[in-house]
Motif scaffolding. Structure first.
Motif, short mmCIF file in Angstrom:
data_model
loop_
_atom_site.label_atom_id
_atom_site.label_comp_id
_atom_site.label_asym_id
_atom_site.label_seq_id
_atom_site.Cartn_x
_atom_site.Cartn_y
_atom_site.Cartn_z
N LEU A 47 -23.79 7.46 -20.27
CA LEU A 47 -25.02 6.99 -19.63
C LEU A 47 -25.75 5.97 -20.51
O LEU A 47 -25.93 6.16 -21.71
CB LEU A 47 -25.95 8.17 -19.35
CG LEU A 47 -25.60 9.07 -18.16
CD1 LEU A 47 -26.55 10.26 -18.10
CD2 LEU A 47 -25.66 8.28 -16.86
N ARG A 48 -26.20 4.89 -19.87
CA ARG A 48 -27.02 3.87 -20.51
C ARG A 48 -28.22 3.58 -19.59
O ARG A 48 -28.29 2.54 -18.94
CB ARG A 48 -26.20 2.59 -20.75
CG ARG A 48 -24.97 2.76 -21.62
CD ARG A 48 -25.35 3.13 -23.06
NE ARG A 48 -24.17 3.20 -23.93
CZ ARG A 48 -23.45 4.29 -24.11
NH1 ARG A 48 -23.79 5.42 -23.50
NH2 ARG A 48 -22.39 4.28 -24.91
N PRO A 49 -29.18 4.51 -19.54
CA PRO A 49 -30.28 4.40 -18.59
C PRO A 49 -31.09 3.11 -18.71
O PRO A 49 -31.60 2.60 -17.71
CB PRO A 49 -31.15 5.62 -18.91
CG PRO A 49 -30.23 6.58 -19.59
CD PRO A 49 -29.27 5.72 -20.36
N ALA A 50 -31.20 2.56 -19.92
CA ALA A 50 -32.01 1.37 -20.11
C ALA A 50 -31.44 0.16 -19.39
O ALA A 50 -32.15 -0.83 -19.17
CB ALA A 50 -32.13 1.07 -21.61
N ARG A 51 -30.20 0.20 -18.98
CA ARG A 51 -29.55 -0.95 -18.35
C ARG A 51 -29.66 -0.95 -16.82
O ARG A 51 -29.18 -1.89 -16.18
CB ARG A 51 -28.07 -0.99 -18.75
CG ARG A 51 -27.85 -1.10 -20.26
CD ARG A 51 -26.37 -1.16 -20.60
NE ARG A 51 -26.17 -1.22 -22.06
CZ ARG A 51 -24.98 -1.28 -22.65
NH1 ARG A 51 -23.88 -1.28 -21.90
NH2 ARG A 51 -24.88 -1.34 -23.96
N PHE A 52 -30.29 0.10 -16.25
CA PHE A 52 -30.32 0.21 -14.80
C PHE A 52 -31.73 0.46 -14.30
O PHE A 52 -32.57 1.03 -15.00
CB PHE A 52 -29.39 1.34 -14.33
CG PHE A 52 -27.94 1.10 -14.66
CD1 PHE A 52 -27.13 0.39 -13.79
CD2 PHE A 52 -27.40 1.57 -15.85
CE1 PHE A 52 -25.80 0.16 -14.10
CE2 PHE A 52 -26.07 1.34 -16.17
CZ PHE A 52 -25.27 0.64 -15.28
N ALA A 53 -31.97 0.04 -13.07
CA ALA A 53 -33.28 0.21 -12.44
C ALA A 53 -33.54 1.69 -12.19
O ALA A 53 -32.63 2.43 -11.79
CB ALA A 53 -33.33 -0.56 -11.12
N PRO A 54 -34.78 2.15 -12.40
CA PRO A 54 -35.11 3.56 -12.16
C PRO A 54 -34.77 4.01 -10.73
O PRO A 54 -34.27 5.12 -10.53
CB PRO A 54 -36.62 3.62 -12.41
CG PRO A 54 -36.88 2.49 -13.37
CD PRO A 54 -35.94 1.41 -12.97
#
Length: 292
Positions: A47-54
């Motif tokens: 997971l790389r949450p910072a790279r995707f829109a909420p």
């Protein structure tokens, strides 16, 4: 399309393994929960949450809750009310829900996917229809909820990707949320309905569960949803029913189970016809518009 075909064959083998080694031996809810945990072990570390829109991450989580969590919970509940042939028969309505959900999300009505899907349903019914018992209404309704959840999940994922990231790149870095959503639903189901006396007891049980979790669930769901973003709703719906003849062929080849070959061939031909109808529908409608 290639992804959908590959996963269809993979899932056909997996369903056979469930029937041979897990059904009636290992608690169903524990089996599903184990599959989610093992699949999550592949994707959650990526997971790389910072790279995707909420909004996209929330959407993928909801898709996992629907397509894996709610679908499998309802599927296993339906076995308390339906026989195996009835369950197989009533799952053939999933493609119709795919077409209807897709129309609803697009806020328009397209007759082509529905017509081709109904042809595919007919083909699957020819293969799997074995008669229906009288007491099936409750099970039928539960299973239709499972079908609707599975349809909404795969169509929803395709729409999310096309809206947020149409290039489809690096989606493996967010797919862990899919299994987080599924886990959030299945864990309470296991705690409330699971049977702790029917946990895996043999190496074979754990080997099959490992295959189902890491391969069939982990890689299978990722590539199935990836394939769903690359085809139209009609083709996606039809591929949902391709599992019926594929599963029968696997049983025939690997397990030497009896199969009604004429019905298999006729039903498979009807499903192939539905793919042709779906592919030609736009050309027919355009020709009618030009003629008008």
């Amino acid at each position: 399309m290639n992804y959908l075909i590959a996963v269809t064959l993979l899932w056909a083998v997996s369903f056979s393994l469930i029937g041979e080694y897990l059904a009636g031996q290992v608690d169903s809810y524990f089996s599903v929960l184990t599959r989610i945990v093992l699949a999550g072990m592949i994707f959650i570390p990526l997971l790389r949450p910072a790279r995707f829109a909420p909004g996209f991450m929330v959407g993928v989580t909801l898709v996992g809750a629907l397509q894996f969590g709610l679908t499998y919970t309802c599927l296993y509940l339906s076995f308390e009310y339906l026989s195996v042939p009835e369950v197989l028969l009533f799952t053939i309505f999933t493609p119709l829900y795919v077409a209807l959900v897709d129309n609803a999300l697009k806020r328009r009505f397209s007759l082509g996917p529905i017509i081709s899907t109904l042809v595919a349903v007919l083909g699957a019914a020819i293969i799997r229809y074995d008669g229906v018992s009288e007491a099936f209404i409750t099970g039928f309704l539960i299973l239709q909820l499972a079908n609707l959840a599975f349809a909404a999940g795969q169509v929803g994922y395709a729409h999310l990707v096309r809206h947020y990231y149409p290039d489809g790149q690096n989606l493996w870095q967010v797919f862990g949320f899919f299994f987080i959503g599924a886990f959030a639903l299945v864990l309470p189901a296991f705690l409330m309905l699971g049977n702790m006396e029917r946990l895996p007891q043999t190496t074979t049980h754990w080997t099959v569960l490992s295959w189902l979790g890491l391969v069939a669930s982990g890689l299978g769901f990722f590539f199935w949803n990836k394939g769903a973003t690359q085809v139209d709703a009609g083709t996606l719906g039809i591929m949902n029913n391709a599992l019926v003849p594929a599963g029968l062929v696997v049983n025939l080849v690997i397990w030497n189970r009896d199969a009604d070959i004429p019905r298999l061939l006729i039903g498979g031909a009807v499903i192939l016809l539905s793919l042709w109808v779906n592919a030609r529908w736009r050309q027919w409608t355009r020709a009618e518009l030009r003629a008008g």
